[in-house]
Design a protein around this motif. Structure first.
Motif, short mmCIF file in Angstrom:
data_model
loop_
_atom_site.label_atom_id
_atom_site.label_comp_id
_atom_site.label_asym_id
_atom_site.label_seq_id
_atom_site.Cartn_x
_atom_site.Cartn_y
_atom_site.Cartn_z
N ASP A 48 2.99 2.75 -11.60
CA ASP A 48 3.83 3.93 -11.82
C ASP A 48 4.46 4.32 -10.49
N VAL A 49 5.79 4.33 -10.43
CA VAL A 49 6.48 4.65 -9.19
C VAL A 49 7.51 5.74 -9.47
N ALA A 50 7.34 6.89 -8.82
CA ALA A 50 8.25 8.02 -9.02
C ALA A 50 9.60 7.74 -8.38
N ALA A 51 10.61 8.48 -8.82
CA ALA A 51 11.97 8.32 -8.30
C ALA A 51 11.98 8.52 -6.79
N GLY A 52 12.61 7.57 -6.10
CA GLY A 52 12.75 7.66 -4.65
C GLY A 52 11.51 7.28 -3.87
N LYS A 53 10.47 6.78 -4.57
CA LYS A 53 9.22 6.44 -3.89
C LYS A 53 8.99 4.92 -3.91
N LYS A 54 7.93 4.53 -3.20
CA LYS A 54 7.55 3.12 -3.16
C LYS A 54 6.03 3.02 -3.25
N SER A 55 5.56 1.84 -3.60
CA SER A 55 4.12 1.66 -3.77
C SER A 55 3.73 0.22 -3.43
N ASN A 56 2.63 0.07 -2.69
CA ASN A 56 2.05 -1.25 -2.45
C ASN A 56 1.06 -1.56 -3.57
N GLU A 57 1.25 -2.68 -4.23
CA GLU A 57 0.43 -3.07 -5.37
C GLU A 57 -0.01 -4.52 -5.19
N ILE A 58 -1.04 -4.91 -5.95
CA ILE A 58 -1.46 -6.31 -5.95
C ILE A 58 -1.50 -6.81 -7.39
N MET A 59 -0.81 -7.90 -7.65
CA MET A 59 -0.89 -8.57 -8.94
C MET A 59 -1.97 -9.65 -8.82
N TYR A 60 -3.14 -9.37 -9.42
CA TYR A 60 -4.25 -10.31 -9.30
C TYR A 60 -4.11 -11.46 -10.31
N LEU A 61 -4.55 -12.64 -9.88
CA LEU A 61 -4.57 -13.83 -10.71
C LEU A 61 -6.01 -14.05 -11.15
N SER A 62 -6.30 -13.81 -12.40
CA SER A 62 -7.67 -13.82 -12.90
C SER A 62 -8.41 -15.08 -12.47
N LYS A 79 0.48 -9.64 -3.15
CA LYS A 79 0.75 -8.26 -2.75
C LYS A 79 2.24 -7.98 -2.92
N LEU A 80 2.53 -6.88 -3.61
CA LEU A 80 3.90 -6.53 -3.94
C LEU A 80 4.26 -5.15 -3.38
N LEU A 81 5.43 -5.02 -2.83
CA LEU A 81 6.01 -3.72 -2.48
C LEU A 81 7.00 -3.37 -3.58
N VAL A 82 6.71 -2.29 -4.32
CA VAL A 82 7.56 -1.87 -5.43
C VAL A 82 8.31 -0.61 -5.00
N GLU A 83 9.64 -0.66 -4.99
CA GLU A 83 10.47 0.46 -4.57
C GLU A 83 11.31 0.94 -5.74
N ASN A 84 11.26 2.26 -5.98
CA ASN A 84 12.07 2.87 -7.03
C ASN A 84 13.17 3.69 -6.37
N ASN A 85 14.34 3.10 -6.26
CA ASN A 85 15.47 3.77 -5.62
C ASN A 85 16.38 4.45 -6.64
N SER A 86 15.90 4.59 -7.87
CA SER A 86 16.67 5.26 -8.91
C SER A 86 16.35 6.76 -8.91
N ALA A 87 16.95 7.48 -9.84
CA ALA A 87 16.74 8.93 -9.94
C ALA A 87 15.71 9.26 -11.02
N GLN A 88 14.96 8.27 -11.50
CA GLN A 88 14.04 8.49 -12.60
C GLN A 88 12.72 7.77 -12.33
N ASP A 89 11.62 8.35 -12.82
CA ASP A 89 10.31 7.71 -12.69
C ASP A 89 10.24 6.50 -13.62
N TYR A 90 9.59 5.43 -13.16
CA TYR A 90 9.44 4.24 -14.00
C TYR A 90 8.04 3.63 -13.84
N THR A 91 7.62 2.98 -14.90
CA THR A 91 6.43 2.14 -14.87
C THR A 91 6.89 0.70 -14.83
N ILE A 92 6.37 -0.03 -13.86
CA ILE A 92 6.74 -1.43 -13.68
C ILE A 92 5.56 -2.29 -14.15
#
Length: 307
Positions: A126-140, A94-107
């Protein structure tokens, strides 16, 4: 770009479903061992392991991790918060991805490696500028099983971030997680089978031929790279029972790492040539530097049987 990233997410989801349900070395159907022509037995390692053997467990679910920052660069912060297990998708981080930049990014992830085995990456956020997202990187789970991994001890990730113009903010940013089971992980190579190639720091072992895999026929390979460089491997001039085929196979193995991967032959190719049983296979491996694409080696024709 939003449509394109949504499409990417859909493709990744469909791919994940395919790997989860069918994966490397399907559990169903007839599997044959790969042997030297006319030998009737493997030239190395004894009896080839069946990657679909039900005696091989998934990751134990006993793993845990401490919360840790994996990436903190250019306004992007990625924190591993928990080791999770899902009944459908398997184990994941489980990953917390935070985009503290001024631009939208795909991680995303350039490479995912578990216990030194390359594992297919199915992570995109996909994390918009100034936002955060909880994601899961699954291991097949199917790929862990094919590699013989029942305890996840080490997870290595190479992250990238890009904007709506596909321009990279960064790429190949390395992070490593050691789980609570790091000291107990099994590092024994799952290399039983017929050695097909061993030169230039690359070793390839043919393990099994599954004539009833999801797409048609799958030839399962073990690959080990000690060449000092990241390598890509393709297959050229492949024939089955003397008939030319168009195989689906392209894999990347980082230096010092291993992989279990399938060469896939589509059912339509086999049917077009009236092939109902895979008996003799001939192919060549094209091995190249994964960064520069410069050729490392083109193997001679390699012939093996399936019994």
């Amino acid at each position: 770009m939003k449509k394109r990233t949504n499409l990417l997410a859909l493709v990744l989801s469909l791919t994940a479903i395919t790997f989860t349900l069918f994966g490397c070395g399907s559990d169903t159907g007839q599997k044959k061992n790969i042997v030297a022509p006319g030998s009737g037995t493997e030239a190395s390692g004894g009896e080839a392991q069946n990657s679909g053997d039900d005696s091989t467990d998934q990751a134990s679910a006993d793993e845990s991790i401490s919360e840790q920052v994996l990436v903190d660069q250019d306004g992007i912060k990625i924190t591993a918060t928990e080791y999770v297990t899902d009944s459908v998708w398997g184990d994941g981080i489980k990953l917390l991805v935070e985009n503290n930049s001024a631009q939208d990014y795909t991680i995303g992830c350039d490479a995912l490696i578990v216990n030194d085995y390359m594992i297919t990456d199915l992570f995109s956020a996909d994390v918009a500028a100034g936002k955060k997202s909880n994601e899961i990187m699954y291991l097949s789970s199917t790929e862990l099983k094919a590699a013989g991994i029942d305890t996840v001890g080490k997870v290595e990730m190479y992250f990238h971030a890009y904007d709506s113009n596909w321009d990279n903010l960064f790429q190949n940013v390395y992070s490593e997680i050691e789980t609570s089971e790091f000291a107990n992980m099994d590092t024994t190579p799952n290399d039983e089978g017929q050695e097909l190639y061993n030169a230039n720091g690359v070793r390839i072992v043919g393990k099994t031929v599954d004539e009833n895999s999801f797409w048609g026929t799958a030839i399962l390979l073990y690959i080990e790279n000690t060449s000092g460089q990241n390598v890509g491997i393709n297959v050229d001039n492949m024939s089955i029972n003397g008939y030319m085929m168009s195989p689906l196979f392209s894999t990347t193995v980082y230096d010092g790492k291993k992989a279990i991967d399938d060469i896939t032959i589509l059912s339509s190719d086999l049917e077009a040539n009236g092939i109902t049983s895979v008996d003799q296979v001939e192919l060549q491996f094209h091995i190249y530097n994964a960064e520069s694409y410069e050729t490392i080696a083109d193997s001679d024709a390699i012939t093996f049987a399936a019994q």
